[in-house]
Design a protein around this motif. Structure first.
Motif, PDB file in Angstrom:
ATOM      1  N   ASP A  51       0.691  -1.043  -0.187  1.00 18.76           N
ATOM      2  CA  ASP A  51      -0.195   0.353   0.175  1.00 18.76           C
ATOM      3  C   ASP A  51       0.613   1.377   0.033  1.00 18.76           C
ATOM      4  O   ASP A  51       2.204   1.034   1.061  1.00 18.76           O
ATOM      5  N   ASP A 110     -10.367  -5.597   1.435  1.00 19.11           N
ATOM      6  CA  ASP A 110     -11.927  -5.168   1.390  1.00 19.11           C
ATOM      7  C   ASP A 110     -11.896  -7.112   2.628  1.00 19.11           C
ATOM      8  O   ASP A 110     -11.023  -7.770   2.010  1.00 19.11           O
ATOM      9  N   LYS A 115       0.944   4.057   1.499  1.00 15.42           N
ATOM     10  CA  LYS A 115       0.879   4.713   3.084  1.00 15.42           C
ATOM     11  C   LYS A 115       1.737   3.618   3.926  1.00 15.42           C
ATOM     12  O   LYS A 115       1.773   4.547   4.692  1.00 15.42           O
ATOM     13  N   ARG A 173      -3.778   1.698   6.260  1.00 17.10           N
ATOM     14  CA  ARG A 173      -4.248   1.793   5.199  1.00 17.10           C
ATOM     15  C   ARG A 173      -4.444   2.993   4.303  1.00 17.10           C
ATOM     16  O   ARG A 173      -5.687   3.616   4.607  1.00 17.10           O
ATOM     17  N   GLU A 174      -3.671   3.392   2.595  1.00 15.31           N
ATOM     18  CA  GLU A 174      -4.576   4.336   1.966  1.00 15.31           C
ATOM     19  C   GLU A 174      -5.650   3.540   1.491  1.00 15.31           C
ATOM     20  O   GLU A 174      -6.769   4.323   1.180  1.00 15.31           O
ATOM     21  N   HIS A 175      -5.753   2.337   1.285  1.00 15.44           N
ATOM     22  CA  HIS A 175      -6.692   1.326   0.700  1.00 15.44           C
ATOM     23  C   HIS A 175      -6.664   0.638   1.747  1.00 15.44           C
ATOM     24  O   HIS A 175      -6.553  -0.822   1.940  1.00 15.44           O
TER      25      HIS A 175
END
Length: 430
Positions: A154, A232, A156, A227-229
């Motif tokens: 990621d 899921d 970040k 995390r930036e993303h």
């Protein structure tokens, strides 16, 4: 209906024993767990009562010769353990990735035939590299990430193996740039291998992919990265550790300091080769108000004239020892890292390679223990850190909360429930 679930962990005790914990829980649900294994680890799985099928990950050799190969590999790099993660890229890290890519090529010779023979309904692989035969077998496959969760990249978060702090963005970039430069010839070779198996090339720096079915991360909630993303949960689940069941351990009587706090010191089976460091720790702790159990691996004969507050052994049933200690000193391997958090025990981490750097930084920046340099420390500094470990109320409270949360999640049972659903239905719906 019982299904066959195959586990293929990396040939190292951390991934191997994490998979054992999950496999024990899978069998408790009525499924059959089997292991695909580097020949040198077949007996490890058989020792826990599982069937194990050898898959050569290098030129065939007797198990004892294979064990010696990796012992010599690590011991030959001991001078590099003094270097920063950045300065290990063009020696230890490069050499590891060369060996890992070779292991994937070797595995492709055996894996298709072994899979055809055992016909698993689900395959779980804990490694840092893709084995194309697993992806192409036609059954659901699960990736287990037993090391630091930053194996799943990621923008970040720190790059895997870097040991950077979460907020050190300049350090992240510098590490990625050097890693990609050094690793490019090895990565090009791996992509050529992937092409030969019909797989698409990976972008520079990537040697594996997330499974489309499920990815199980052992990292605990309390230390995971911002995390930036966000991942899921339909495809990624945090297990909060996977502590296996081990035989009970009774702490022996010590010649001295029987009423003092108990320490556990271990640098893993391969890190035990750094005998100079372990001897230095023994001398220092021999003068302090503690008792210590010290895992010295295959080098026990080198330890003589021990202080009365030190006991050394070649191996300890670690999940049975850690609940009884007051603090640990270890190398940051994922089992030691997660087991200390699971049982609420503070740790001083002296990392030397691989994800130990990431775990040491993470335990330090989240307040669950301390990161210390492996060699550049004074007796006074170690004594101060140990005192904080056994007496700091804020650290104790944080560790107690983390332990309660992790134990409430029951990682092996959580993993087994996910694998049960995948094996029975082919999908995971939460």
């Amino acid at each position: 209906m019982s299904k066959t679930i195959a586990f293929f962990p990396e040939a190292a005790f951390g991934p191997a024993l994490n998979s054992v914990g999950i496999a024990q829980a899978v069998e408790a649900l009525g499924h059959k767990a089997i292991f695909l294994s580097d020949p040198g680890f077949v007996d490890v799985y058989k020792g826990y009562g599982f069937e194990a099928y050898p898959v050569n990950l290098s030129a065939p050799m007797p198990p004892e010769q294979m064990a010696k190969f990796w012992e010599d590999f690590i011991n030959g790099h001991i001078p590099n353990f003094r270097k920063s993660p950045y300065d290990q890229i063009d020696n230890y890290v490069r050499d590891c990735w060369e060996a890992i890519v070779d292991s994937a090529k070797w595995a492709e010779k055996d894996l298709p035939g072994v899979l055809a023979r055992i016909k698993p309904d689900l395959i779980c692989v804990d490694n840092v590299i893709l084995f194309p035969a697993i992806k192409q077998f036609g059954k659901p496959w699960v990736r287990i990430i037993s090391c630091s969760e930053n194996e799943i990249e990621d923008e970040k978060i720190p790059p895997h193996l870097s040991g950077c702090r979460q907020d050190d963005l300049a350090g992240h970039a510098a590490y990625r740039d050097k890693f990609n430069t050094v690793i490019k010839p090895i990565h090009d070779d791996f992509n050529a291998f992937l092409a030969s198996t019909g797989e698409e090339a990976y972008p520079i720096g990537q040697f594996f992919e997330a499974s489309p079915f499920m990815n199980l991360l052992l990292y605990p909630e309390s230390v995971k990265f911002d995390r930036e993303h966000p991942l899921d949960p339909k495809q990624f689940q945090y297990l909060e550790g996977c502590v296996r069941k081990e035989k009970p351990y009774e702490v022996p009587a010590f010649a001295e300091n029987n009423d003092k706090p108990l320490l556990y010191i271990s640098f893993g089976s391969l890190g035990a080769g750094d005998t100079d460091l372990l001897k230095r720790l023994i001398v220092t702790i021999g003068k302090l108000p503690y008792r210590a159990l010290v895992n010295v691996g295959d080098y026990k004969e080198q330890y003589t004239d021990l202080p009365g507050n030190i006991i050394v052994e070649s191996w300890f049933p670690q999940p049975s020892v850690i609940p009884q200690i007051d603090a640990a000193i270890h190398h940051g391997g994922n089992n030691s890292f997660t087991e200390c958090l699971y049982f609420g025990k503070p740790a001083i981490i002296m990392p030397y390679v691989w994800d130990g750097h990431d775990n040491a930084t993470r335990v330090d920046e989240t307040g669950h223990g301390f990161k210390m340099p492996r060699y550049d420390w004074t007796d006074e500094e170690l004594a101060a850190k140990l005192d904080a470990c056994v007496s700091d109320p804020a650290m104790k409270a944080k560790l107690a909360a983390t332990s309660a949360h992790m134990q409430s999640q029951n990682g092996p049972q959580k993993a087994a429930a996910i694998l049960d659903q995948l094996a029975m239905t082919g999908t995971f719906d939460g």
